[in-house]
Design a protein around this motif. Structure first.
Motif, PDB file in Angstrom:
ATOM      1  N   ILE A 253       0.843  -1.197   0.000  1.00 15.65           N
ATOM      2  CA  ILE A 253       0.000   0.000   0.000  1.00 15.65           C
ATOM      3  C   ILE A 253       0.878   1.246   0.000  1.00 15.65           C
ATOM      4  N   GLN A 254       2.012   1.153   0.685  1.00 16.84           N
ATOM      5  CA  GLN A 254       2.957   2.274   0.685  1.00 16.84           C
ATOM      6  C   GLN A 254       3.445   2.556  -0.735  1.00 16.84           C
ATOM      7  N   TRP A 255       3.674   1.465  -1.486  1.00 20.15           N
ATOM      8  CA  TRP A 255       4.070   1.623  -2.884  1.00 20.15           C
ATOM      9  C   TRP A 255       2.952   2.284  -3.679  1.00 20.15           C
ATOM     10  N   THR A 256       1.717   1.848  -3.442  1.00 21.10           N
ATOM     11  CA  THR A 256       0.579   2.424  -4.150  1.00 21.10           C
ATOM     12  C   THR A 256       0.466   3.914  -3.877  1.00 21.10           C
ATOM     13  N   ILE A 257       0.580   4.307  -2.606  1.00 15.56           N
ATOM     14  CA  ILE A 257       0.481   5.726  -2.234  1.00 15.56           C
ATOM     15  C   ILE A 257       1.629   6.523  -2.849  1.00 15.56           C
ATOM     16  N   ALA A 258       2.834   5.961  -2.804  1.00 14.60           N
ATOM     17  CA  ALA A 258       3.992   6.654  -3.385  1.00 14.60           C
ATOM     18  C   ALA A 258       3.833   6.832  -4.895  1.00 14.60           C
ATOM     19  N   LEU A 259       3.343   5.795  -5.567  1.00 10.42           N
ATOM     20  CA  LEU A 259       3.148   5.878  -7.015  1.00 10.42           C
ATOM     21  C   LEU A 259       2.035   6.854  -7.380  1.00 10.42           C
ATOM     22  N   LEU A 260       0.987   6.895  -6.558  1.00  6.56           N
ATOM     23  CA  LEU A 260      -0.092   7.842  -6.809  1.00  6.56           C
ATOM     24  C   LEU A 260       0.393   9.284  -6.647  1.00  6.56           C
ATOM     25  N   ILE A 394       1.161   4.869 -17.104  1.00  8.39           N
ATOM     26  CA  ILE A 394       1.916   3.682 -16.695  1.00  8.39           C
ATOM     27  C   ILE A 394       2.059   3.612 -15.180  1.00  8.39           C
ATOM     28  N   VAL A 395       2.365   4.752 -14.557  1.00 10.06           N
ATOM     29  CA  VAL A 395       2.556   4.768 -13.096  1.00 10.06           C
ATOM     30  C   VAL A 395       1.254   4.427 -12.374  1.00 10.06           C
ATOM     31  N   THR A 396       0.128   4.959 -12.849  1.00 10.64           N
ATOM     32  CA  THR A 396      -1.151   4.641 -12.200  1.00 10.64           C
ATOM     33  C   THR A 396      -1.544   3.185 -12.412  1.00 10.64           C
ATOM     34  N   MET A 397      -1.181   2.605 -13.548  1.00 13.65           N
ATOM     35  CA  MET A 397      -1.445   1.176 -13.778  1.00 13.65           C
ATOM     36  C   MET A 397      -0.637   0.317 -12.818  1.00 13.65           C
ATOM     37  N   ILE A 398       0.618   0.686 -12.613  1.00  7.38           N
ATOM     38  CA  ILE A 398       1.453  -0.055 -11.655  1.00  7.38           C
ATOM     39  C   ILE A 398       0.904   0.105 -10.245  1.00  7.38           C
ATOM     40  N   ALA A 399       0.424   1.308  -9.914  1.00  7.80           N
ATOM     41  CA  ALA A 399      -0.126   1.562  -8.586  1.00  7.80           C
ATOM     42  C   ALA A 399      -1.331   0.670  -8.304  1.00  7.80           C
ATOM     43  N   SER A 400      -2.206   0.498  -9.292  1.00  4.71           N
ATOM     44  CA  SER A 400      -3.384  -0.350  -9.093  1.00  4.71           C
ATOM     45  C   SER A 400      -3.006  -1.818  -8.963  1.00  4.71           C
ATOM     46  N   GLN A 401      -1.937  -2.234  -9.662  1.00  5.91           N
ATOM     47  CA  GLN A 401      -1.490  -3.621  -9.555  1.00  5.91           C
ATOM     48  C   GLN A 401      -0.813  -3.896  -8.211  1.00  5.91           C
ATOM     49  N   LYS A 402      -0.218  -2.880  -7.619  1.00 13.19           N
ATOM     50  CA  LYS A 402       0.418  -3.052  -6.313  1.00 13.19           C
ATOM     51  C   LYS A 402      -0.612  -3.218  -5.200  1.00 13.19           C
ATOM     52  N   PHE A 403      -1.801  -2.660  -5.392  1.00 10.33           N
ATOM     53  CA  PHE A 403      -2.825  -2.729  -4.347  1.00 10.33           C
ATOM     54  C   PHE A 403      -3.394  -4.150  -4.252  1.00 10.33           C
ATOM     55  N   ASP A 404      -3.519  -4.657  -3.031  1.00 13.43           N
ATOM     56  CA  ASP A 404      -4.065  -5.992  -2.788  1.00 13.43           C
ATOM     57  C   ASP A 404      -5.536  -5.857  -2.408  1.00 13.43           C
ATOM     58  N   PRO A 405      -6.483  -6.267  -3.280  1.00 18.38           N
ATOM     59  CA  PRO A 405      -7.910  -6.072  -3.004  1.00 18.38           C
ATOM     60  C   PRO A 405      -8.424  -6.854  -1.799  1.00 18.38           C
ATOM     61  N   ARG A 406      -7.702  -7.884  -1.357  1.00 19.90           N
ATOM     62  CA  ARG A 406      -8.140  -8.651  -0.182  1.00 19.90           C
ATOM     63  C   ARG A 406      -8.087  -7.804   1.086  1.00 19.90           C
ATOM     64  N   LEU A 407      -7.270  -6.733   1.065  1.00 21.32           N
ATOM     65  CA  LEU A 407      -7.198  -5.850   2.228  1.00 21.32           C
ATOM     66  C   LEU A 407      -8.516  -5.110   2.467  1.00 21.32           C
ATOM     67  N   ILE A 408      -9.328  -5.010   1.411  1.00 19.37           N
ATOM     68  CA  ILE A 408     -10.636  -4.366   1.565  1.00 19.37           C
ATOM     69  C   ILE A 408     -11.490  -5.131   2.575  1.00 19.37           C
ATOM     70  N   TRP A 409     -11.342  -6.461   2.596  1.00 16.64           N
ATOM     71  CA  TRP A 409     -12.213  -7.308   3.416  1.00 16.64           C
ATOM     72  C   TRP A 409     -11.620  -7.613   4.783  1.00 16.64           C
ATOM     73  N   ASP A 410     -10.337  -7.364   4.972  1.00 13.11           N
ATOM     74  CA  ASP A 410      -9.716  -7.650   6.264  1.00 13.11           C
ATOM     75  C   ASP A 410     -10.268  -6.724   7.341  1.00 13.11           C
ATOM     76  N   ARG A 411     -10.532  -7.278   8.504  1.00 12.58           N
ATOM     77  CA  ARG A 411     -11.122  -6.489   9.595  1.00 12.58           C
ATOM     78  C   ARG A 411     -10.083  -6.024  10.594  1.00 12.58           C
ATOM     79  N   ARG A 412      -8.893  -6.524  10.514  1.00 15.65           N
ATOM     80  CA  ARG A 412      -7.843  -6.072  11.420  1.00 15.65           C
ATOM     81  C   ARG A 412      -6.515  -6.160  10.686  1.00 15.65           C
ATOM     82  N   PRO A 413      -5.505  -5.419  11.105  1.00 17.59           N
ATOM     83  CA  PRO A 413      -4.203  -5.438  10.434  1.00 17.59           C
ATOM     84  C   PRO A 413      -3.608  -6.838  10.386  1.00 17.59           C
ATOM     85  N   ILE A 414      -3.022  -7.164   9.245  1.00 17.65           N
ATOM     86  CA  ILE A 414      -2.373  -8.458   9.050  1.00 17.65           C
ATOM     87  C   ILE A 414      -0.891  -8.240   8.864  1.00 17.65           C
ATOM     88  N   ARG A 415      -0.097  -8.978   9.583  1.00 18.94           N
ATOM     89  CA  ARG A 415       1.361  -8.849   9.470  1.00 18.94           C
ATOM     90  C   ARG A 415       1.904 -10.043   8.701  1.00 18.94           C
TER      91      ARG A 415
END
Length: 416
Positions: A253-260, A394-415
Motif C-alpha cells: 500500500i505504501q508503494w501504491t500511495i507513493a506511485l499515486l 503507466i505509473v497509475t497502472m502499476i499503482a493499481s497492480q500493487k494494491f491488494d484487493p483482499r485488504l478491503i475485506w480484512d477487519r484487522r491489520p495483518i502482518r
C-alpha cells in the motif's frame, strides 16, 4: 447438463479470500464467489481448440496488417500512407524513442507473445510441465499491458482530427488489424489459464481439510497471486509456479500511495506542456490535451471531444482519487460491512478495467504525427507533454497492480 471437466474441488477467491467449494459447472456457465461475486471458474466447451484457432487467426491478421499501408491521407495534393510498423519508426525518428518503445511493446510485442503462448499451450504439441509453467508465468505478467483494442479505438478517434487536414483512406490492412483486435479479444476471453495450471499440478496444497465459507487467512492459508493456488503460510514460494507468495501485500500500500503521489506530480506538466506541435508554412503552434478537447468541441465533434476529455482528463484524476480512497479504506476503516466492501471491490474492478484506456490520447497523437507529414506545407510532431502523460498512465497502472484487493475485506491489520 454438465460435461466431464477436471476442476478444482476448492477455490480461493482472489478478491475477498473466501474458501469456496465447487461442484460441477454447467456448460457455458461459471462459478462465482458468494461473498463478492468474483468469477472463480468457468466451463467452456472445447476451450483449447477455440482459443488456439482464435489465437492463430489473430497472429495471421497482425502479420497481414503490419507490412502494408494501414491508413493514408491526401494532404494538399500529396499522398501519404503508413503501416502499423511505420508509426513507431516515425516516433523514433522524431527522437521520441520512449513513446515508440511503448507502442511496440503494448500494441505489438506483448499481444503477439501472449497469442503465441495461447496457441502453444492449447495445441497438441507436447510440452513439459516446466515449460508450461514458464509460459503461463510470462502470460500472466504481460496480460495487463496488452492494448491492441485501445490502439484501434485511438485510430478511429484520430480519423475525426485527420479529416480536418485532408481526405482519409483505409486499406485492407486496416480491416486486417480490426480482425486482429477481434480475434485477440476472443482468444483472451475463451482461454482459461486455470485449466492449464491444473494439468501441471493441483491447486490445493493445504495440509488439512479446508473449511468452506471461511477466509483462507483464518485457516493459515494464502493465495498465490500468479497461479491462484492455495498455499500454507510457511511456504515462501508456491509449489506449483515457483513464484514468491505473501499472506497479504499490505506493505505494498505504501508503494501504491507513493506511485499515486508521483503520478499526481507528473500529471501537472502533462497538462501544462503541449502534446502536439503543428507546423504550417514554417509557423508552429503547440496544443495541449485541453486544446485538443476544445478544438473538437468547437468543430462540432462533441462525442469525440467527450471521449478524449474522459480518457485523458477524467479517468486519470478519478483513478488517483479512487485508489487513494481504497488505500484509506483498507488502512483506516475499522468497521466494515459487506455492502461497503462490495462497493470498494466494484470500485477497484472499475479502476483496473478503465486504467489503461487513458492511452487513447497517446495513440491518437502517434497516428496523427505519423500521417500528417508534408515538409513544405504542413507537419504535425509530438511534443514533450506526450511523454509526461504516457508516464502518468503507466505509473497509475502499476499503482493499481500493487494494491491488494483482499485488504478491503480484512477487519484487522495483518502482518506478513
Amino acid at each position: 447438463m454438465t460435461i466431464d471437466k477436471q476442476c478444482n474441488e476448492y477455490e480461493l477467491c482472489p478478491n475477498c479470500d473466501l474458501v469456496v467449494e465447487l461442484s460441477d459447472i454447467l456448460l457455458k456457465h461459471k462459478a462465482v464467489c458468494p461473498r463478492c461475486n468474483t468469477t472463480l471458474a468457468k466451463n467452456n466447451a472445447d476451450m483449447k481448440f477455440k482459443a488456439m484457432i482464435y489465437a492463430i487467426c489473430a497472429l495471421i491478421m497482425i502479420i497481414a496488417a503490419s507490412h502494408f499501408i494501414f491508413i493514408d491521407i491526401r494532404l494538399v495534393g500529396n499522398f501519404n500512407g503508413v503501416s502499423v510498423i511505420d508509426i513507431p519508426k516515425t516516433l523514433f525518428d522524431d527522437n521520441y524513442s520512449y513513446i515508440s518503445a511503448l507502442f511496440v511493446v503494448f500494441v505489438l510485442l506483448f499481444p503477439v507473445i501472449n497469442l503465441a503462448i495461447i496457441a502453444l499451450l492449447c495445441s497438441k504439441i507436447e510440452l513439459s510441465k516446466y515449460r508450461k509453467r514458464d509460459l503461463l508465468v510470462v502470460y500472466e505478467r504481460f496480460q495487463h499491458w496488452c492494448m491492441p483494442e485501445i490502439f484501434l479505438t485511438g485510430v478511429l478517434v484520430s480519423f475525426v482530427k485527420l479529416m480536418s487536414y485532408g481526405n482519409i483512406g483505409v486499406t485492407s490492412s486496416f480491416w486486417a488489424f480490426c480482425l486482429f483486435a477481434f480475434f485477440y479479444i476472443k482468444a483472451l476471453v475463451i482461454f482459461s489459464p486455470d485449466a492449464i495450471w491444473n494439468e501441471i499440478k493441483t491447486n490445493n496444497f493445504a495440509k488439512g481439510e479446508l473449511k468452506t465459507g471461511k477466509t483462507a487467512i483464518s485457516q493459515k492459508l494464502k493465495l498465490c497471486s500468479c497461479c491462484q493456488a492455495i498455499v500454507p503460510f510457511e511456504y515462501a514460494k508456491c509449489p506449483r509456479c515457483k513464484q514468491k507468495s505473501q499472506i497479504r501485500n499490505r506493505n505494498k500500500i505504501q508503494w501504491t500511495i507513493a506511485l499515486l503521489t508521483t503520478s499526481l506530480l507528473i500529471y501537472i506538466p502533462a497538462n501544462l506542456y503541449g502534446i502536439m506541435i503543428t507546423v504550417v508554412f514554417g509557423s508552429s503552434s503547440t496544443s495541449t490535451i485541453m486544446d485538443g478537447v476544445i478544438y473538437m468541441w468547437q468543430a462540432g465533434d462533441v462525442p469525440v471531444a467527450l471521449i478524449i476529455f474522459t480518457a485523458s482528463v477524467v479517468i486519470p484524476i478519478l483513478k488517483i482519487i479512487s485508489l487513494s480512497w481504497l488505500c484509506y479504506f483498507a488502512l483506516a476503516v475499522k468497521r466494515k460491512n459487506k455492502q461497503n466492501c462490495l462497493r470498494m471491490k466494484k470500485l477497484y474492478s472499475a479502476v483496473e478495467f478503465i486504467g489503461k484506456w487513458s492511452m487513447i490520447d497517446i495513440f491518437v497523437v502517434s497516428v496523427v504525427c505519423s500521417l500528417v507529414r508534408n515538409q513544405q506545407m504542413m507537419g504535425v510532431y509530438p511534443d514533450i507533454g506526450v511523454v509526461f502523460f504516457a508516464t502518468v498512465v503507466i505509473v497509475t497502472m502499476i499503482a493499481s497492480q500493487k494494491f491488494d484487493p483482499r485488504l478491503i475485506w480484512d477487519r484487522r491489520p495483518i502482518r506478513n
